[in-house]
Design a protein around this motif. Structure first.
Motif, short mmCIF file in Angstrom:
data_model
loop_
_atom_site.label_atom_id
_atom_site.label_comp_id
_atom_site.label_asym_id
_atom_site.label_seq_id
_atom_site.Cartn_x
_atom_site.Cartn_y
_atom_site.Cartn_z
N HIS B 100 1.21 -1.22 -0.01
CA HIS B 100 -0.01 0.00 -0.01
C HIS B 100 0.94 1.20 0.05
O HIS B 100 0.47 2.31 -0.87
CB HIS B 100 -0.78 -0.15 1.27
CG HIS B 100 -1.83 1.39 1.39
ND1 HIS B 100 -2.48 1.70 0.44
CD2 HIS B 100 -1.63 2.20 2.19
CE1 HIS B 100 -3.16 2.85 0.86
NE2 HIS B 100 -2.80 3.11 1.90
N ILE B 104 1.47 4.96 -2.73
CA ILE B 104 1.16 6.41 -2.49
C ILE B 104 2.33 7.06 -2.49
O ILE B 104 2.58 8.45 -2.44
CB ILE B 104 0.35 6.56 -1.24
CG1 ILE B 104 0.94 6.14 -0.05
CG2 ILE B 104 -0.93 5.81 -1.34
CD1 ILE B 104 0.57 6.12 1.23
N TYR B 110 0.30 7.56 -8.37
CA TYR B 110 -0.49 7.60 -7.00
C TYR B 110 -1.81 6.77 -7.24
O TYR B 110 -2.73 7.04 -8.28
CB TYR B 110 -0.66 8.99 -6.67
CG TYR B 110 -1.43 9.02 -5.25
CD1 TYR B 110 -0.77 9.04 -4.03
CD2 TYR B 110 -2.91 9.26 -5.34
CE1 TYR B 110 -1.43 9.47 -3.02
CE2 TYR B 110 -3.81 9.41 -4.12
CZ TYR B 110 -2.74 9.19 -2.76
OH TYR B 110 -3.38 9.50 -1.65
N PRO B 112 -3.65 4.29 -4.67
CA PRO B 112 -4.16 3.61 -3.77
C PRO B 112 -5.48 2.68 -3.89
O PRO B 112 -6.39 3.11 -4.55
CB PRO B 112 -4.32 4.53 -2.54
CG PRO B 112 -4.95 5.76 -3.23
CD PRO B 112 -3.83 5.82 -4.55
N SER B 113 -5.53 1.51 -3.41
CA SER B 113 -6.85 0.71 -3.79
C SER B 113 -7.35 -0.03 -2.62
O SER B 113 -6.65 -0.29 -1.65
CB SER B 113 -6.17 -0.40 -4.81
OG SER B 113 -6.74 -1.64 -4.33
N PRO B 114 -8.77 0.00 -2.61
CA PRO B 114 -9.45 -0.39 -1.40
C PRO B 114 -8.97 -1.73 -1.18
O PRO B 114 -9.29 -2.35 -0.07
CB PRO B 114 -11.00 -0.13 -1.71
CG PRO B 114 -11.13 0.39 -2.93
CD PRO B 114 -9.67 0.96 -3.46
N PHE B 117 -5.80 -1.79 0.61
CA PHE B 117 -5.99 -1.30 2.08
C PHE B 117 -6.56 -1.95 2.93
O PHE B 117 -6.24 -2.06 4.00
CB PHE B 117 -6.42 0.17 1.81
CG PHE B 117 -6.64 1.18 2.90
CD1 PHE B 117 -5.46 1.27 3.60
CD2 PHE B 117 -7.77 1.14 3.65
CE1 PHE B 117 -5.47 2.15 4.81
CE2 PHE B 117 -7.69 2.02 4.91
CZ PHE B 117 -6.66 2.35 5.47
#
Lengths: 388, 209
Positions: B100, B104, B110, B112-114, B117
């Motif tokens: 993660h 970032i 950039y 970020p991925s749910p 995360f």
């Protein structure tokens, strides 16, 4: 055997002691601010951030020669304040244990700009806990609970349970998490962050506000260590559960949270009608707050006055359960129900009794609930007991 | 006098070997950790589509728990809320935390991925085990520098003694920088077929085996 609360501290943007924090809440002041520019995010974000200059200035009063991380400084200040409050706490005793509750610990050390300052192992949660326990010359290996947003409530329950085994007579429970780009970017990717200060249980709620801070409660099974003038407050029950439904969304039925509440009240020998006050999880996401309203209704607690403190402190993750429990404890001591900041119109599935304005009321007990990623739920119950 | 508790099944995955209740069921020391975990999944035909969405840590926990509970189908005996899951490790979720962080750290790249995360919490693996087996009891994830048989042993015993759980799934699941180890066990008040008393000494013996 009872688990008595004998000291507590909150480090947050609202203050560096529990009393300072409670005063700010009584005046309906929030720690959540809109940050137009910050290291947390390239876009503006609402969050409750502890001022680093104030943190460093407070920390310098401890005259420590060792280098500590931002997170560790908060914990050291928080425990130190508890020790100052009650001279009966012997932090260096073999019978004293430190429990650390955190989701991410020193996660800021993964960022290359900070990594060089500390040993690589400092990012391991056990090393963070070791550093803290060594600072206070505590001889026991600290226990770390890292269980998403229920960590703090779990750590208090664990403290109570370990006191019952008599292996320890004092447990120091510290819950802490710091705000980082790591955490903010993750919740942004979930589209879970509100553009304004969070509105728990409100019809117009649209997401969470994040926060950071540390809370510490000291528990003991030795009644003699309570300061004589204080009302006695005990942890009388607690339980955790899992929804077994989804890793990133709460159960629609609230059955997991219901289970945790039901087990907690049974252990405390309390009927739902006897509960004075509920400190909810209240993250202000659509699904969480709906889920809570269903679980509380099933538990016959829909009429009990309830608030969420997330619009004051933001969601402080691993610290939330401890910080919010401490506010519950002070609410009991001062017989004051804190109004939910930014709440105006109820908008959850089942009607529940959200406190709008801060008011005086006789509060004999407090049910604190929490829920988190991984489908976990927890509840803990605090009670005022008569002085002997 | 407190009743004795027993280790009624256990599963160990380390050094390219899968051991269930003392029997080696699979081994392949040629593969790196990530591929080894996938090959175990395929070998035992565990057939759970969600497996492919999981991070390495949860995959490892999933495989160990599935093999454990296939050898000892506890959910046929106990109510969902009477089974606890108490697991610990050393590296928390640092493996996926690093992943993660990498999404970032570069402002020009950039992303970020749910899906990444959500796994940056070690207790997600408890959630995965709970979902797979419909387990709703006590759950806690602990962090220790190494497997603490004293603490884990006595905490699980106290859960069973106080009836907060009737059966506990416990142990150690760690995955970081290509090193992995899973050791999961079931603890019950009945002897079961293994007849191993649940105490710190036995836990260490089986963990190190």
């Amino acid at each position: 055997m009872s688990a008595f609360v004998i000291a507590d501290n909150i480090i947050s943007p609202l203050g560096f002691t529990s009393s300072e924090n409670f005063e700010q809440l009584k005046q309906k002041k929030t720690g959540v601010q809109r940050l137009e520019t910050s290291e947390l995010s390239s876009e503006p974000v609402c969050a409750a951030l502890v001022d680093t200059l104030i943190l460093n200035s407070e920390f310098s009063k401890l005259n420590s020669k060792t280098e500590f991380t931002r997170l560790e400084k908060m914990v050291l200040l928080s425990i130190n304040d508890c020790l100052k409050q009650n001279s009966n706490i012997d932090v260096a005793s073999k019978k004293t244990l430190i429990i650390l509750s955190t989701t991410k610990g020193n996660i800021d050390l993964l960022d290359s700009s900070l990594a060089a300052k500390f040993d690589k192992k400092r990012v391991y949660l056990w090393e963070t806990a070791n550093v803290i326990s060594q600072h206070f010359n505590n001889p026991n290996k600290p226990i770390i609970v890292s269980n998403a947003c229920i960590s703090g409530v779990l750590a208090i329950i664990l403290g109570k349970r370990l006191l019952e085994t008599n292996q320890y007579d004092t447990i120091i429970v510290s819950g802490v998490d710091i705000l980082t780009q790591f955490v903010v970017s993750g919740f942004q990717s979930f589209k879970a962050i509100s553009t304004e200060v969070a509105k728990p249980y409100d019809a117009k709620r649209d997401g969470i506000s994040l926060g950071e801070g540390c809370g510490t409660v000291v528990l003991t099974n030795q009644e003699s260590r309570i300061k004589s003038q204080e009302p006695r407050i005990v942890v009388s029950g607690g339980a955790s559960s899992n929804d077994a439904n989804h890793i990133s969304g709460p159960s629609r039925t609230g059955d997991g949270l219901f289970l945790a509440i039901d087990k907690t009240l049974k252990e405390s020998n309390i009927n739902p009608s006897e509960v004075s006050y509920i400190s909810g999880h209240g993250t202000a996401t659509l699904y969480n707050d709906d889920m809570e309203s269903i679980a509380l209704t099933d538990a016959q607690l829909a009429n009990v006055p309830m608030n969420s403190l997330k619009s004051y402190f933001g969601h402080t993750l691993g610290a939330a359960g401890v910080i919010e429990s401490i506010i519950g404890i002070h609410s009991m001591r001062e017989n004051t129900l804190i109004g939910t900041y930014n709440f105006s119109e109820l908008g959850v599935t089942m009607p529940i009794n959200i406190i709008k304005n801060t008011a005086s009321a006789e509060i004999n007990n407090c049910l604190k609930t929490a829920a988190g990623f991984g489908g976990c739920n927890a509840a803990v119950f605090f009670q005022k007991v008569e002085n002997n | 006098m407190k009743a004795k508790k027993y280790i009624t099944s256990y599963c160990s995955i380390k050094n390219g070997k899968v051991n269930v209740n003392g029997k080696e069921l699979f081994s392949d020391s040629s593969l790196p950790s990530v591929d080894f975990i996938k090959s175990v999944y395929k070998h035992f035909q565990l057939n759970y589509p969600k497996f492919y969405k999981m991070d390495h840590l949860s995959k490892l926990a999933f495989i160990a728990s599935d093999l454990l509970l296939k050898s000892n189908p506890i959910m046929q005996k106990y109510a969902a809320e009477d089974v606890s899951i108490i697991i610990a490790n050393s590296a928390s979720s640092l493996e996926i935390d690093t992943e993660h962080q990498n999404t970032i750290s570069d402002k020009n790249n950039y992303f970020p991925s749910p899906a990444v995360f959500v796994y940056t919490l070690p207790n997600i693996l408890i959630g995965e085990i709970a979902i797979r087996n419909c387990i709703k009891g006590e759950n806690t994830f602990f962090i220790f520098d190494k497997f603490d048989s004293d603490f884990m042993g006595s905490y699980n015993n106290s859960l069973l003694d106080s009836n907060k759980a009737k059966c506990s799934i416990s142990g150690w699941v760690d995955f970081y920088e290509n090193k992995y180890q899973a050791f999961l066990l079931t603890i019950e008040k009945e002897q079961g077929i293994l007849n191993i008393e649940h105490n710190s000494e036995q836990l260490n013996k089986l963990y190190n085996n």
